[in-house]
Structures are given as structure tokens and as C-alpha cells.
Design a protein around this motif. Structure first.
Motif, PDB file in Angstrom:
ATOM      1  N   UNK A   1       0.836  -1.213   0.086  1.00  0.00           N
ATOM      2  CA  UNK A   1       0.012   0.019  -0.083  1.00  0.00           C
ATOM      3  C   UNK A   1       0.752   1.324  -0.155  1.00  0.00           C
ATOM      4  N   UNK A   2       1.844   1.221   0.826  1.00  0.00           N
ATOM      5  CA  UNK A   2       2.728   2.340   0.954  1.00  0.00           C
ATOM      6  C   UNK A   2       3.456   2.501  -0.436  1.00  0.00           C
ATOM      7  N   UNK A   3       3.895   1.407  -1.109  1.00  0.00           N
ATOM      8  CA  UNK A   3       4.446   1.307  -2.420  1.00  0.00           C
ATOM      9  C   UNK A   3       3.641   2.184  -3.438  1.00  0.00           C
ATOM     10  N   UNK A   4       2.204   1.719  -3.482  1.00  0.00           N
ATOM     11  CA  UNK A   4       1.183   2.263  -4.510  1.00  0.00           C
ATOM     12  C   UNK A   4       1.062   3.681  -4.241  1.00  0.00           C
TER      13      UNK A   4
ATOM     14  N   UNK B   1       9.978   7.547  -8.510  1.00  0.00           N
ATOM     15  CA  UNK B   1       8.953   6.525  -9.017  1.00  0.00           C
ATOM     16  C   UNK B   1       9.832   5.192  -9.238  1.00  0.00           C
ATOM     17  N   UNK B   2      10.964   5.070  -8.716  1.00  0.00           N
ATOM     18  CA  UNK B   2      11.810   3.964  -8.899  1.00  0.00           C
ATOM     19  C   UNK B   2      11.732   3.065  -7.575  1.00  0.00           C
ATOM     20  N   UNK B   3      11.053   1.939  -7.687  1.00  0.00           N
ATOM     21  CA  UNK B   3      10.591   1.002  -6.404  1.00  0.00           C
ATOM     22  C   UNK B   3      11.929   0.332  -5.888  1.00  0.00           C
ATOM     23  N   UNK B   4      12.316   0.465  -4.707  1.00  0.00           N
ATOM     24  CA  UNK B   4      13.338  -0.425  -4.144  1.00  0.00           C
ATOM     25  C   UNK B   4      13.002  -1.215  -3.102  1.00  0.00           C
ATOM     26  N   UNK B   5      13.788  -2.229  -2.656  1.00  0.00           N
ATOM     27  CA  UNK B   5      13.712  -2.983  -1.602  1.00  0.00           C
ATOM     28  C   UNK B   5      14.881  -2.314  -0.433  1.00  0.00           C
TER      29      UNK B   5
ATOM     30  N   UNK C   1      16.708   8.414   0.171  1.00  0.00           N
ATOM     31  CA  UNK C   1      16.058   7.923  -0.972  1.00  0.00           C
ATOM     32  C   UNK C   1      14.797   8.344  -1.229  1.00  0.00           C
ATOM     33  N   UNK C   2      13.971   8.361  -0.138  1.00  0.00           N
ATOM     34  CA  UNK C   2      12.534   8.990  -0.271  1.00  0.00           C
ATOM     35  C   UNK C   2      12.612  10.165  -0.832  1.00  0.00           C
ATOM     36  N   UNK C   3      13.452  11.046  -0.321  1.00  0.00           N
ATOM     37  CA  UNK C   3      13.627  12.490  -0.667  1.00  0.00           C
ATOM     38  C   UNK C   3      14.057  12.531  -2.196  1.00  0.00           C
ATOM     39  N   UNK C   4      14.677  11.589  -2.640  1.00  0.00           N
ATOM     40  CA  UNK C   4      15.023  11.401  -4.184  1.00  0.00           C
ATOM     41  C   UNK C   4      13.903  10.817  -4.927  1.00  0.00           C
ATOM     42  N   UNK C   5      12.561  10.649  -4.211  1.00  0.00           N
ATOM     43  CA  UNK C   5      11.632  10.157  -4.872  1.00  0.00           C
ATOM     44  C   UNK C   5      11.194   8.568  -5.111  1.00  0.00           C
ATOM     45  N   UNK C   6      12.322   7.805  -4.348  1.00  0.00           N
ATOM     46  CA  UNK C   6      12.285   6.478  -4.612  1.00  0.00           C
ATOM     47  C   UNK C   6      10.873   5.791  -3.714  1.00  0.00           C
ATOM     48  N   UNK C   7      10.497   4.549  -4.214  1.00  0.00           N
ATOM     49  CA  UNK C   7       9.488   4.080  -3.886  1.00  0.00           C
ATOM     50  C   UNK C   7       9.650   2.933  -3.024  1.00  0.00           C
ATOM     51  N   UNK C   8       9.045   2.420  -1.746  1.00  0.00           N
ATOM     52  CA  UNK C   8       9.403   1.292  -0.847  1.00  0.00           C
ATOM     53  C   UNK C   8       8.812   0.155  -1.267  1.00  0.00           C
ATOM     54  N   UNK C   9       9.118  -0.859  -1.572  1.00  0.00           N
ATOM     55  CA  UNK C   9       8.508  -1.888  -1.695  1.00  0.00           C
ATOM     56  C   UNK C   9       8.166  -2.841  -0.496  1.00  0.00           C
ATOM     57  N   UNK C  10       9.359  -3.153   0.499  1.00  0.00           N
ATOM     58  CA  UNK C  10       9.293  -3.615   1.647  1.00  0.00           C
ATOM     59  C   UNK C  10      10.590  -3.742   2.027  1.00  0.00           C
ATOM     60  N   UNK C  11      10.626  -4.719   3.316  1.00  0.00           N
ATOM     61  CA  UNK C  11      12.043  -4.711   3.966  1.00  0.00           C
ATOM     62  C   UNK C  11      12.308  -6.194   3.645  1.00  0.00           C
ATOM     63  N   UNK C  12      13.644  -6.233   3.207  1.00  0.00           N
ATOM     64  CA  UNK C  12      14.179  -7.714   2.786  1.00  0.00           C
ATOM     65  C   UNK C  12      14.904  -8.460   4.101  1.00  0.00           C
ATOM     66  N   UNK C  13      14.777  -9.763   3.954  1.00  0.00           N
ATOM     67  CA  UNK C  13      15.222 -10.629   4.976  1.00  0.00           C
ATOM     68  C   UNK C  13      16.937 -10.400   5.075  1.00  0.00           C
TER      69      UNK C  13
END
Lengths: 505, 491
Positions: free
Chosen positions: B46-49, B69-73, B107-119
Motif C-alpha cells: 500500500x505504501x508502495x502504491x 518513482x523507482x521501486x526499491x527494496x 532515498x525517499x527524498x529523491x523520490x524512490x518507492x519502498x516495496x518492503x523490507x528484505x530478509x
């Protein structure tokens, strides 16, 4: 000043097997006066609701990092300079690791092998007017811990982290104190110095300053041997009394502890190195933990902080901004003409010394000191007030003392005048004019008063001729007649002349 | 859609060929489908979208940052405000930080999108992602003719798997002894550990403070340059952050490597290393030489002390850093205890996994009275000597080329009972952390079994630009364009 390093009389404890000397060293924790904590921006104000002054850093949250507060560093340097100590331009923060609920990080950031301040010295002032030199081993910066509250609930303990992370200076002395009086005097002097410097408020009630007192006893002569070759083998095993928070308690704790140790040794026992608590209600010390139970703190340099590098020019700037300190002030006061004892009393608090200086401006130093001691401090003590509470300014007192000195008012009127301005306020000179308190030196007025007294008391005139000592009675009557405004010297002289009394009468 | 690189997606977004919402939606779906890999421990669709929509709004206005707009983990070691952060450990439980790490905020300040947290390995302690409290991550790669599940490396194993399996465009990692480079190498991805002090450590759960460093994990060298530019900053909240301006690494990729002096350290030729590794290393040198670099043999004489030094320094710091997990203020608290000591003991015994406990014990031991000088103090001296080795060789060469790992990905369970065998995975990478230098792992080829192998480039302090340029040269020469077969969707 007559400083001597070790030659003052040690306090002797008379044991059953002989005389014993006390040897005392101290570690004083002094809270740095700063708006924010040593490594975080949280406020340091005293008295806030529990856990209202806690940043994420102070709470040991994951990923939080300490950032040194420059103000605290400056205060430590200032204190070091005030202790005439070596400032180490490179010092290192270490972690002291132990678990305790009021220590959120699981370690205290402190300085271990490389403190910010090295060796220095403090002269302590004793009642007999002499001074004794107490060597300072080091001063380092460290974080305070929070506070565990065990009395809020029968089942739970609570933790207040408001203190967590507040900057402390730990000031360590050499074992140079030899009596309970010296121990208390050291703490008093250290407090005066940090207060002059503005680096610690010295409020022991609020925990801003607290002392760990190391006490040992040795046979007479052991201490001199220690001073000669520096070997601790000449001294007894020490016990550390933790967190003593008043001058009086320091003296009491030393007295009790030294006697306890002598009793043990004379009873065939040995002193165990340990940490003890002072119970001020029972006036005794009690074992807290032995050396074997002491923590292994696993000190190592804190990798979150770079070595603290100071600029020599910056230190020099701080040095130039130091105020005049108690010892220098005391020396100056003695040069003014005060006794060493009076000078020590006046410089003990900066406010008092400042007040005195303003009061003494342009008048006799001794007269000003007497006025302050007898009239102002006496009144304050009676009402349990401090110099900060005086309702009469130093300048107003200066005016009163000046008026006495130049004969404008008499000493008796001066006291009345102080009472008036103390209770009602007002400018002393205006009060003198408005109420006609000016001393009568006009011989005409005095002569008239004398004539009136003579006329009313012809019998006394005969008596005084036979007994010249009765002149004092006449002086008193004339003073009364003038409402105390007459200059007693002038009255005396005029009476003698009028009644033809001999000079020595 | 999910095969976009950061650079190609950025360009497509700018050209309005795609929207961030489309891209993010595709990746959210890929993440869901790839749950058998266990790469993500917390998905934030939801946060990502929501972030994607906001990015599209900005992009539509011709606005937006470098990563708009670039999605990252995000590796689960970075504290993310309002999003559970576990560091792969039960002791943090469901800890939700009320603050955002500096790197992720950048990263968020640069516009990136968060997909989630990785293992990840618990507290980043591990080289296989098997120490995670959330269970192991599986490498998207499998050896030819084999069904055995392989590890994705560690500790940033969730991030490496997510990048390799196209579950994000790129990911953040952290590297204390090789935790970015080793997982990148065994998943055919690019991993860069920047110079110590380049990226802020503020808000990253600490493992070993003097070694930890965040860095990018990407599909290409260019992407690593792009992501590093946004991650890096000068941070007054981190006293070890270094006040050197962050250059435009992508721009500095241009220019080739003609005249670049590349050192080949003889001490990295280990007895018993697989011949494939040595062959790949030689090939890497030849590629660089062919593009105009000058190859020279160099010596880093204290290399053999690096691993033992690392396994004293890192656990020592960790033993202290992890003392705050005591069950008192946050995270796991043991039940049914009567006093504070048992609260500590039980909470920590229950909350920490065995590898973390092992390292806390080692660290506590080497700092103890009577052992400090023999272990910690000596390790610090060796660390100085190891760093000096590099200072010396950098008088002669510009970058150093080494293998990234002693071998390809191994099977899950293969080394988990043998800590020393596990520790050896970091043999080529730990020296770089001890010296505080930047290191880049670049995919360079496949083993005979079809598993990726990487080469490592080590640079001078704050000279990430040069290793990125050399890395690009290797990437181009190797023309590594292999991708693992998608077996997990079926699983």
C-alpha cells in the motif's frame, strides 16, 4: 596565602595500639551546566516529569548515534583550566559496559585511558587561615545514567531516563586529604571553583554534585613515606564510599569510616577493598559490593565517536575568558587589608565576593567587610536567606558605609538606615535627607543641646566634675537630645570643653 | 516490466513510456509471487502504491528527484518510520521505529518507492542468510541439473535475491565484512560497499560500528552509481560521516580505463581455491588490460591476519552494541521472570539466535580484563597494519582486482554447522572493511554448473568513481546477461 602540600597536621585517630592517620582521595561527579545532554539534544532542566526529556539516543533506540555536544567539551576544558590542569588536546571516549535498567545503551560513554583533562591542583582553605594543596589526578567527561524508581509500586520498578545522557565531569583527586575537615573543605572549594567558572551549578541537593570518597588509614608516618616515594604500599587498603551528597555527610562519612577501619585492624582483622554506602540517618557506612563482585567493564574506544581533538588556539581563547577565581580573588582581598580568614569567607561564593567588591568600592576594605559580615550576613543567616536574596543592593550599602566614613551619618544611624531601606526600600542618601538623619556636626546645635542638658541636670554637673567618667552619661543625654544625629566625637569634645574636663576623662 | 534497471526505468518514466504506478504494481505482484524465496520479511504494497502515485504526480509536472518513482527494496537493518524493523532477529520482535534512517530518508527524498523490507542474517551476522529469525532466503539461482536450494549469500541475502529475481529495481544492503559484495557475487548482481563514512549509519541497526557501511545492490554497475549518489550524504547525526561532497558517480562512469593501474595482490591466491575462481580472476585482469589498463602484481602482506582480526573486532563491538536489547524498553521481553538478572538472561536467550549469541560471547571474551591486550588490542594493531598495506600499494596502483568470493553459492544447510567454514566466505572482503575502503562486486561469469561468480574491485578511500568505472569495464567485457530461471512462481 601559605600553601603547603602535606605538612598540615593530619587528623589522628587514637587507637588502642597507637595513633592512626587518615588518607582521603575523592572522585567528584559534577553535572556540566549545559542546555542539552552530552550526546543528544534533549534538555537537561531539573524537575521535569519523568521521561519527558529523553531523545532516541538517550533511550538507546536501535541505530541511534551519539554526537558530542561542543558546549559540554568547552565546559570541561574551562573547568580543567580553572583547576590549573593540563588540557589534553586529544582525548578518547570509551564505552564502559554493564547491564542496568537505567542504562539504556548497556554501556556508559566515558573516558578511560585518555581523559580530556590531566593533572591539576586545588588549594583548600582551612579554618586556621592556612591553605593545603590537593592534587587533581584527572577530569573526564561521561554520561549520567537514568534513575531507577523502586518505591512506586510493590511489584514493579520504574525507570526515569531524564538524567540519562546528561554530561558529567568526573574529577579525581590524588589521595592528598588527611582529615574530615580537609575532605569537606575540598568539596567546598571545588564547588566554589566550578560555580565561579559557571561550569556546574554545584547544587548537591539536586544531585548536580556528588562525591565518592576513598578512605584508608595507616600508622602515623605512612603518609609521609607515600608522599616521599609515591608507593601505595605505605597506605592502608581503601574503601570507597559512594554518592555522598553534602559537605557535612562527607565529613561524617570519613569520621565513621576511618574509625571503623581502625577498629577492624586493631581487632586483628584486615580491610577488604570494597564499595560502601553512607547512611546519613544512621551516620554509618555499609558494604555495597566487594572488589571480587566489581564489574568487568570491558572498556574499549567507542567506535561511534572519533577521538576528540581540540584546537590549542580554542583552548587559549577559553583560558583568556576565565573569570578571576577564588584563590586570586582571595589574594587580592588580603592585599586590600582583609585577614586571610575573612577573605576566604567572602570568596567562597562568587555572588558574595561580587557583592562585597561593589560594597567596598572606595571605602575601607575592613570596614566594608565588617559591615557585610555583621549587618548583612547576620541578618541573612537569621532569616535563612542567601546573598542572592538581599533586598538592599551592594551600591546602597556602599552609600551607607561611605556616609559613615565621611561623617554624614553616625554608625548607629547607619544601622537604622539599613533597617529602613531593607524593609521599606529607597535610596539611602534620599532617606537620610528626607528623614533628617544627617549627623549633626554643627557645633552650635550641639552646644545648644549641651546647654539644655546642663540646665535640666545641675546636680549631674557637680557630680561629673568630681567623677569625669560620668561624661559618658552626658554624651548619651546629648545624643538623645539630638535624636542620635549628633556626631558622638564632636559631642564628647564640646562637653569636655564646656565642663572643663581633662582630656583623658 | 520487472526487468527494468534503475537507469532504464528512470528513462522510461521520464519519457512517459511507463508510469511509476504500473511499474510498482508489477513489482508488488512479483514480490507476492516470489514469497517462496522468502526474500522479503515485510511487504509494504500500500505504501508502495501510494508513493508511486505521488511520484507520478510529480513526474507529470516535470518534477521529481533522481530516483523518482523507482521501486526499491530495503534491507531490514534500516530503521523505517512506521514500518516494522527486525534486523532479522526475534529480539526486536515487532519493533516499529518512530524515525527513518538517514540513508532511506535520502532515498525517499529523491523520490524512490519502498516495496518492503528484505530478509537478512540476524543482526547482519552471517554469510548465507541462514541465521535469520525469519528463516533462510533461497537463491533464485540453481545449479544445472540440480534441485537443491542454494543460499543467496549474506547477510544482505534478501536484497541480493530480490535484485536477482527482479523483485525490485535495486536494493539497499549493509556490509560489515562482505555482506553486500558476497551476496551480490553469488546472485549475479552488483554490490558496492562504499568508503567508511560515505553513507550515514544513523538509523541503521548497528552490528560493528567501525565496520558497518550501507551501500547499493543493483542489477548493473550504472545502477550502483545512480543509487549510491542518492544514498550517500554528509550527516551531522553520524560523527563518523565524512565531510566530502558526493560526486555524480554516473557521470564519472564515462571516460574508460586507459592507463588505469590495476594491482593483483599475490596473497589472494589461496591454496585449495577452486580453479574456476583463479581462472575468472585472470580473465578479469585480461579484460581490463585489453581496455588499456596496466596490470601489476602487488603485495598486501598482512592479508592472512584479516579474518582473525575481523572476528575479534566485529564481535567485540557487537557485544556492546547489542547490550541494549535487554527486554526493558522495546522488543522481546521474557515472561515469568522475578528479577532483573533473569529478565536479561531469559529475554536475550530467547531473543537472540545461536550465531548472534556466539558472537556476543566471543566479543565479551576478547574485551574482558586479562584478555583485552591479547585479543582486542592486538587486533587493533593488526587493523592498522592491514590498512597500511593498502596505503603502501596505492602509491603504485589505482585499484585492486580480486575474486569476490572463494566459490559460488552453496546449498542451504551445507555450512551452517561449521562457523569457521562459514566465516571463510568473507576471506576476500573483510580486509576492505578493516581498512575502511570502497569495494565493488561485479558479476563476471558462471561456473561450469551455471552459477554466477563475481570479481571484486577495491579502491582508494572516497574513490568509488574509479572502481565503478573499472567495474563497468568488466561488466561490458563479461557481457554478463544471465538471469536465473523463474522456478519460485511454480513453487
Amino acid at each position: 596565602m601559605s600553601p603547603t602540600s602535606s605538612s598540615t597536621a593530619a587528623q589522628i585517630i587514637k587507637g588502642q595500639t597507637g595513633d592512626w592517620e587518615i588518607v582521603i582521595g575523592m572522585e567528584v561527579h559534577a553535572q556540566v551546566s549545559s542546555n542539552s545532554k552530552l550526546f543528544s539534544g534533549a534538555s537537561t532542566e531539573f524537575g521535569a516529569e519523568p521521561n519527558n526529556q529523553v531523545s532516541f539516543v538517550d533511550a538507546g533506540m536501535p541505530g541511534m548515534l551519539p554526537v558530542i555536544n561542543e558546549k559540554c567539551v568547552e565546559q570541561a576544558v574551562r573547568t580543567g583550566l580553572g583547576l590549573k590542569a593540563k588540557i589534553n588536546l586529544r582525548s578518547i571516549f570509551d564505552r564502559k559496559n554493564y547491564f542496568y535498567p537505567d542504562l539504556p545503551q548497556g554501556y556508559q560513554i566515558s573516558q578511560f585511558q585518555n581523559p580530556i583533562v590531566g593533572e591539576g591542583e586545588v588549594f583548600i582553605d582551612l579554618k586556621d587561615g592556612s591553605s593545603v594543596l590537593v592534587g587533581i589526578e584527572r577530569l573526564h567527561l561521561e554520561q549520567d545514567a537514568g534513575k531507577s524508581l523502586h518505591d512506586q509500586s510493590p511489584d514493579n520498578s520504574y525507570v526515569d531516563l531524564n538524567r540519562s545522557g546528561i554530561a558529567l565531569m568526573e574529577i579525581v583527586t590524588k589521595p592528598h586529604m588527611r582529615s574530615s575537615e580537609e575532605a569537606a573543605a575540598f568539596l567546598r572549594k571545588l564547588r566554589a571553583i566550578v560555580r565561579y567558572l559557571g561550569t556546574c551549578d554545584g547544587n548537591m541537593d539536586e544531585g548536580s554534585m556528588r562525591a565518592d570518597v576513598n578512605v584508608s588509614v595507616c600508622k602515623v608516618g605512612g603518609y609521609d613515606k607515600f608522599r616521599a616515594d609515591g608507593s601505595f604500599k605505605h597506605l592502608g587498603t581503601r574503601c570507597e564510599i559512594k554518592n555522598v551528597n553534602s559537605m557535612r555527610f562527607v565529613a561524617q562519612a570519613v569520621e565513621y569510616e576511618a574509625r571503623r577501619q581502625v577498629e577492624i585492624i586493631e581487632g586483628g582483622g584486615t580491610i577488604k577493598q570494597e564499595t560502601r554506602l553512607f547512611d546519613s540517618k544512621l551516620n554509618e557506612t555499609r558494604s555495597m559490593r566487594s572488589k571480587e563482585e566489581a564489574h568487568d567493564y570491558r572498556y574499549f574506544p567507542d567506535p561511534d565517536l572519533l577521538p576528540l581533538e581540540l584546537d590549542a588556539a580554542w583552548v587559549e581563547t577559553i583560558k583568556k575568558s576565565l573569570p578571576e577565581l577564588p584563590d586570586e580573588k582571595r589574594a587580592r582581598f588580603v592585599a586590600f587589608g582583609l585577614t586571610p580568614y575573612d577573605a576566604s569567607v567572602l570568596v567562597a561564593e562568587r555572588e558574595l565576593a561580587d557583592y562585597y567588591e561593589a560594597l567596598a568600592k572606595g571605602v575601607d576594605a575592613k570596614a566594608a567587610a565588617n559591615w557585610l559580615n555583621n549587618e548583612i550576613l547576620g541578618r541573612l543567616n537569621r532569616d535563612s536567606l542567601t546573598i542572592a536574596d538581599v533586598p538592599v543592593s551592594a551600591a546602597a550599602n556602599n552609600a551607607i558605609v561611605t556616609m559613615v566614613a565621611d561623617g554624614t551619618i553616625s554608625g548607629k544611624i547607619a544601622k537604622d538606615l539599613l533597617y529602613i531601606v531593607w524593609t521599606e526600600g529607597g535610596d539611602p542618601r534620599q532617606v537620610v535627607e528626607a528623614r533628617g538623619l544627617r549627623q549633626v556636626t554643627d557645633t552650635g546645635a550641639i552646644d545648644a543641646a549641651i546647654e539644655a542638658v546642663i540646665a535640666a541636670n545641675p546636680d549631674k554637673v557637680e557630680e561629673v566634675k568630681a567623677k569625669p567618667k560620668l561624661a559618658a552619661w552626658f554624651v548619651g543625654q546629648v545624643m538623645k537630645q539630638t535624636g542620635g544625629k549628633a556626631n558622638p566625637g564632636a559631642v564628647n569634645a564640646a562637653l569636655k570643653k564646656r565642663l572643663n574636663l581633662p582630656d583623658e576623662g | 516490466m520487472t526487468d527494468f534497471t534503475l537507469a532504464s526505468a528512470r528513462d522510461a518514466l521520464k519519457a512517459k513510456k511507463i508510469s511509476s504506478l504500473e511499474l510498482t504494481t508489477a513489482l508488488v505482484k512479483a514480490v507476492e509471487e516470489a514469497r517462496p524465496l522468502n526474500a522479503y520479511v515485510t511487504e509494504t504494497p500500500e505504501k508502495a502504491l501510494e508513493m508511486a502515485r505521488a511520484s507520478d504526480t510529480r513526474l507529470a509536472k516535470g518534477e521529481g528527484g533522481a530516483l523518482e518513482g523507482l521501486p526499491l527494496a530495503i534491507k531490514d537493518l534500516f530503521c523505517t518510520k512506521g514500518v516494522r524493523t527486525t534486523a532479522g532477529s526475534n529480539i526486536l520482535g515487532n519493533y516499529v521505529p518512530p524515525y527513518e534512517s538517514t540513508v532511506t530518508q535520502n532515498l525517499w527524498d529523491a523520490g524512490a518507492v519502498m516495496l518492503g523490507k528484505t530478509n537478512m542474517d540476524e543482526f547482519a551476522m552471517g554469510s548465507s542468510n541462514e541465521t535469520s529469525a525469519h528463516g533462510p532466503v533461497f537463491n533464485p539461482w540453481m545449479a544445472k541439473n540440480s534441485n537443491s536450494k542454494l543460499v543467496p549469500g549474506g547477510s544482505s541475502g534478501g536484497s541480493s535475491a530480490a535484485v536477482a529475481a527482479n523483485l525490485c529495481l535495486a536494493a539497499t544492503g549493509t556490509d560489515t565484512g562482505g555482506s553486500i559484495r558476497q551476496p551480490a557475487a553469488v546472485t549475479g548482481t552488483v554490490g558496492l560497499k562504499p568508503t567508511y563514512g560515505r553513507c550515514s549509519r544513523w538509523g541503521i541497526v548497528a552490528f560493528a560500528s567501525s565496520l558497518d557501511q550501507a551501500g547499493p545492490m543493483t542489477k548493473t554497475v550504472r545502477d550502483a552509481a545512480i543509487l549510491l549518489k542518492s544514498m550517500a550524504s554528509i550527516d551531522p547525526k553520524d560523527s563518523t560521516s565524512v565531510d566530502i561532497p558526493v560526486p555524480d558517480y554516473e557521470k564519472l562512469l564515462e571516460g574508460g580505463i586507459k592507463g588505469l593501474k590495476v594491482g593483483i595482490p599475490k596473497e589472494y591466491r589461496m591454496d585449495g581455491a577452486p580453479p574456476e575462481i583463479a581462472a575468472l580472476w585472470d580473465k578479469g585482469a585480461e579484460w581490463l588490460k585489453a581496455q588499456g589498463a596496466e596490470i601489476m602484481e602487488i603485495s598486501l602482506p598482512h592479508t592472512k591476519y584479516a579474518l582473525p582480526t575481523y572476528y575479534i573486532v566485529a564481535p567485540a563491538e557487537a557485544s556492546s552494541n547489542l547490550a541494549r536489547y535487554d527486554g526493558v524498553r522495546f522488543g522481546h521481553r521474557a515472561k515469568g521472570v522475578r528479577d532483573i538478572t533473569s529478565l536479561y538472561e531469559k529475554s536475550r536467550a530467547e531473543g537472540f539466535g545461536l550465531e548472534v549469541q556466539r558472537r556476543i560471547l566471543i566479543g565479551t571474551y576478547v574485551l574482558s580484563a586479562g584478555y583485552y591486550d591479547a585479543y582486542y588490542a592486538r587486533a587493533q594493531k593488526l587493523r592498522t597494519l592491514i590498512a597500511r598495506d593498502f596505503t603502501e600499494v596505492y602509491k603504485k596502483c589505482d585499484v585492486i582486482l580480486t575474486p569476490a568470493t572463494p566459490g559460488p553459492a552453496f546449498a542451504v544447510g551445507d555450512k551452517s554447522d561449521d562457523p569457521v567454514a562459514m566465516y571463510l566466505n568473507d576471506v576476500f572482503t573483510v580486509t576492505v572493511n578493516l581498512a575502511g575502503l570502497p569495494g565493488l562486486a561485479v558479476p563476471a561469469g558462471l561456473t561450469a554448473n551455471g552459477l554466477p561468480l563475481g570479481l571484486q574491485l577495491i579502491g582508494k578511500a572516497f574513490d568509488e568513481a574509479t572502481i565503478l568505472r573499472a567495474g563497468l569495464a568488466i561488466e561490458q567485457a563479461a557481457a554478463f546477461n544471465h538471469k536465473p530461471a523463474n522456478w519460485w512462481r511454480a513453487a
